[in-house]
Write an enzyme that holds these catalytic residues in place. Structure first.
Site, short mmCIF file in Angstrom:
data_model
loop_
_atom_site.label_atom_id
_atom_site.label_comp_id
_atom_site.label_asym_id
_atom_site.label_seq_id
_atom_site.Cartn_x
_atom_site.Cartn_y
_atom_site.Cartn_z
N CYS A 139 0.95 -0.83 -0.11
CA CYS A 139 0.00 -0.07 -0.13
C CYS A 139 1.08 1.33 0.38
O CYS A 139 0.47 2.42 -0.11
CB CYS A 139 -1.25 0.17 1.51
SG CYS A 139 -2.02 -1.26 1.22
N HIS A 151 -2.81 7.03 3.31
CA HIS A 151 -3.44 6.09 3.03
C HIS A 151 -5.09 5.70 3.44
O HIS A 151 -5.26 6.29 4.16
CB HIS A 151 -2.75 4.98 3.62
CG HIS A 151 -2.43 3.07 3.11
ND1 HIS A 151 -3.75 3.18 1.76
CD2 HIS A 151 -3.05 2.02 3.21
CE1 HIS A 151 -4.25 1.78 0.96
NE2 HIS A 151 -3.98 1.18 2.51
N ASN A 170 -9.71 -0.23 0.64
CA ASN A 170 -8.69 0.48 1.22
C ASN A 170 -8.04 -0.36 -0.24
O ASN A 170 -8.39 -1.22 -0.91
CB ASN A 170 -8.05 -0.69 1.53
CG ASN A 170 -6.82 -0.88 2.10
OD1 ASN A 170 -5.82 -0.49 0.83
ND2 ASN A 170 -5.83 -1.46 2.82
#
Length: 337
Positions: free
Chosen positions: A117, A257, A287
């Site tokens: 990520c 994030h 996500n």
């Protein structure tokens, strides 16, 4: 080589998400979970899911095209394409090469960046160094994921969290004092078992047994990753502001994030930022791994939340375990279309 470093900044932004929406209510019919459970623990309400014939490079291509159009840059003017992803189309070739071909970026090199990520932050940092050194002038950086195809939809601890999407930026030289002011990349490789796809590589090649045991899907130790994320998001955010020579009061926008609302709120608190100065879109997209920060940036720019001279902090964590942050002074100006 130039006699001094060149400032690298963002010239254009773009994003793309699949049309299909999968809500928490939909998930209630698929696994043993509930809308209340998912929302209270993560802040996620829905996510986008790619169609059967949509791959990561397809999403990346669409986001890239929009970023190039926004920047007023032609594909053949690109020197390099970096695709940050952990859900590439295939082991080889790189997804970036597939995008290069789709765009017709015949003069560009291309490679993938795999830092989970944190991939977009890693890729943005690398791209800015090529420009700073005078080696390149136009670089396309993309974060794109089709995580829905590497998730076990019978595992309620992971399938409720992830979604598909892509975001892209075009980097180029900007005036001194603008663009990327500071960046930092970190890793704690000892935590690699906490977030992994065990099979499919040289350590555990694919066979009937690995498929049967669902070892080609994401496996995550949620509590360990959460603890790591809370710690490093705070550390990275505070340190990068200091590294840029700024005070916390000078930060205009935080783009973190998009993994968990509680983690985001904790980071904002440590930066002494009201949530009005924080980009949050995980309620809509879940996500999206390496795509989450460029997706958030594109939304912020197109909605007018970003104006020339704003100091923007981007911070992420991910598989590896990795973390990183970038501070940039926005120079595109408001309302560019």
């Amino acid at each position: 080589m130039p006699s001094h470093l060149i400032q690298a900044g963002i010239m254009g932004v773009g994003s793309y998400v699949p049309e299909r929406i999968l809500t928490n209510k939909d998930l209630e019919k698929m696994v043993d979970t509930s809308d209340e459970w998912i929302t209270s623990r993560s802040g996620i309400r829905e996510r986008r899911i790619a169609e059967a014939n949509e791959s990561t490079s397809d999403l990346a291509f669409r986001a890239a095209g929009r970023a190039l159009e926004h920047a007023g840059v032609k594909a053949e003017e690109l020197d390099l394409i970096i695709l940050a992803t952990c859900s590439k189309d295939m082991i080889i070739p790189s997804g970036a090469c597939l995008v290069q071909n789709q765009l017709g970026a015949v003069n560009a090199g291309a490679f993938d960046m795999e830092a989970g990520c944190t991939g977009f932050v890693y890729a943005l940092t690398i791209a800015s160094q090529f420009i700073a050194a005078g080696a390149m002038k136009r670089i396309l950086v993309i974060g794109a994921e089709v995580l829905s195809k590497i998730i076990n939809w019978e595992d309620r601890t992971t399938c409720v969290l992830f979604g598909d999407g892509a975001g892209a930026v075009v980097l180029g030289p900007v005036a001194e004092g603008e663009g990327v002011l500071a960046s930092n990349l970190s890793a704690e490789g000892s935590g690699w078992p906490h977030l992994t796809i065990p099979a499919g590589g040289s350590r555990m090649p694919a066979n009937a047994e690995t498929v049967e045991q669902k070892l080609h899907y994401v496996h995550m130790a949620g509590k360990e990753v959460f603890r790591y994320a809370v710690r490093v998001m705070e550390e990275e955010a505070v340190q990068i502001v200091k590294k840029a020579g700024l005070d916390l009061s000078e930060i205009d926008l935080l783009i973190p994030h998009q993994a968990n609302l509680r983690i985001i709120e904790h980071a904002a608190k440590k930066l002494k930022l009201p949530m009005e100065k924080v980009v949050v879109n995980l309620d809509k997209y879940g996500n999206t791994s390496a795509a989450s920060i460029p997706l958030g940036l594109d939304e912020a720019v197109k909605s007018g939340r970003v104006k020339a001279g704003d100091n923007i902090v981007m911070v992420a964590f991910g598989a590896g375990l990795t973390s990183g942050a970038v501070v940039l002074k926005w120079s595109l100006g408001e309302g560019k279309e």
